[in-house]
Design a protein around this motif. Structure first.
Motif, mmCIF file in Angstrom:
data_model
loop_
_atom_site.group_PDB
_atom_site.id
_atom_site.type_symbol
_atom_site.label_atom_id
_atom_site.label_comp_id
_atom_site.label_asym_id
_atom_site.label_seq_id
_atom_site.Cartn_x
_atom_site.Cartn_y
_atom_site.Cartn_z
ATOM 1 N N ALA A 87 0.762 -1.235 0.056
ATOM 2 C CA ALA A 87 0.059 0.083 -0.124
ATOM 3 C C ALA A 87 0.635 1.309 0.020
ATOM 4 C CB ALA A 87 -0.978 -0.029 1.044
ATOM 5 N N GLY A 88 2.223 1.025 -0.043
ATOM 6 C CA GLY A 88 2.898 2.272 0.016
ATOM 7 C C GLY A 88 2.956 2.971 1.237
ATOM 8 N N GLN A 89 2.497 2.492 2.335
ATOM 9 C CA GLN A 89 2.512 3.316 3.883
ATOM 10 C C GLN A 89 3.805 3.164 4.552
ATOM 11 O OE1 GLN A 89 -0.961 1.360 5.640
ATOM 12 N NE2 GLN A 89 -2.287 2.029 4.302
ATOM 13 N N TRP A 90 4.564 4.227 4.009
ATOM 14 C CA TRP A 90 6.036 4.224 4.364
ATOM 15 C C TRP A 90 5.942 4.856 5.772
ATOM 16 C CZ3 TRP A 90 7.607 0.752 1.497
ATOM 17 C CH2 TRP A 90 7.103 0.820 0.004
ATOM 18 N N GLY A 91 5.007 5.822 6.056
ATOM 19 C CA GLY A 91 4.928 6.360 7.211
ATOM 20 C C GLY A 91 4.755 5.478 8.432
ATOM 21 N N ALA A 92 3.877 4.612 7.987
ATOM 22 C CA ALA A 92 3.595 3.403 9.042
ATOM 23 C C ALA A 92 4.704 2.548 9.379
ATOM 24 C CB ALA A 92 2.191 2.737 8.642
ATOM 25 N N ILE A 93 5.212 2.241 8.464
ATOM 26 C CA ILE A 93 6.621 1.290 8.378
ATOM 27 C C ILE A 93 7.625 2.052 9.347
ATOM 28 C CG2 ILE A 93 8.400 0.331 7.249
ATOM 29 C CD1 ILE A 93 6.298 -0.124 4.968
ATOM 30 N N THR A 94 7.744 3.495 8.891
ATOM 31 C CA THR A 94 8.748 4.217 9.741
ATOM 32 C C THR A 94 8.143 4.345 11.238
ATOM 33 O OG1 THR A 94 9.237 5.668 7.770
ATOM 34 C CG2 THR A 94 9.647 6.772 9.788
ATOM 35 N N GLU A 95 7.014 4.466 11.485
ATOM 36 C CA GLU A 95 6.630 4.519 13.039
ATOM 37 C C GLU A 95 6.987 3.232 13.650
ATOM 38 O OE1 GLU A 95 5.668 5.470 16.580
ATOM 39 O OE2 GLU A 95 6.021 7.028 15.050
ATOM 40 N N ARG A 96 6.456 2.202 12.944
ATOM 41 C CA ARG A 96 6.850 0.791 13.455
ATOM 42 C C ARG A 96 8.377 0.495 13.816
ATOM 43 N NH1 ARG A 96 2.895 -4.118 10.934
ATOM 44 N NH2 ARG A 96 1.265 -3.194 11.162
ATOM 45 N N ALA A 97 9.310 1.176 12.940
ATOM 46 C CA ALA A 97 10.515 0.891 12.952
ATOM 47 C C ALA A 97 11.176 1.731 14.271
ATOM 48 C CB ALA A 97 11.328 1.232 11.715
ATOM 49 N N ALA A 98 10.333 3.047 14.174
ATOM 50 C CA ALA A 98 10.790 3.942 15.308
ATOM 51 C C ALA A 98 10.230 3.247 16.798
ATOM 52 C CB ALA A 98 10.126 5.048 15.366
#
Length: 110
Positions: A87-98
């Motif tokens: 889905a290209g939800q890079w912000g959600a992935i970034t938050e999970r990584a953080a």
């Protein structure tokens, strides 16, 4: 050629085989199945062997694996979920990584 190899294993027999074949470290998969105590137990017969848990490592258990003596931990689909990538939800992935990194950093401060 001096390239370190990290071999995968789960059982003590597989860990021994990886060490005997010259692995620089051993990836324990699936780590969630047996948890941090299993990693701690592996250090009994394999003291000083670098173990890296993989498979089911997440923000809730990553610090436990490190406290059990892991060299490092991996971040897989709990951080980079395939549906979020699709889905290209890079912000959600970034938050999970953080969140994952904060969980480990909190362990280092505690």
């Amino acid at each position: 050629r001096g390239v370190p190899v990290i071999m995968g294993a789960l059982t003590p027999t597989e860990v021994r085989a990886a060490i005997d074949m010259g692995a620089a470290a051993v990836k324990i998969f699936p780590a969630r199945a047996l948890g941090p105590d299993y990693l701690r137990d592996l250090h009994g017969p394999f003291p000083g062997i670098p173990l890296i848990p993989s498979g089911g490592v997440n923000a809730a258990n990553a610090a436990g694996f490190l406290q059990a003596g892991a060299l490092a931990v991996t971040a897989g689909t709990d951080v980079v979920a395939p549906d979020l990538v699709s889905a290209g939800q890079w912000g959600a992935i970034t938050e999970r990584a953080a969140t994952f990194v904060r969980a480990i950093a909190d362990r280092d401060r505690g």
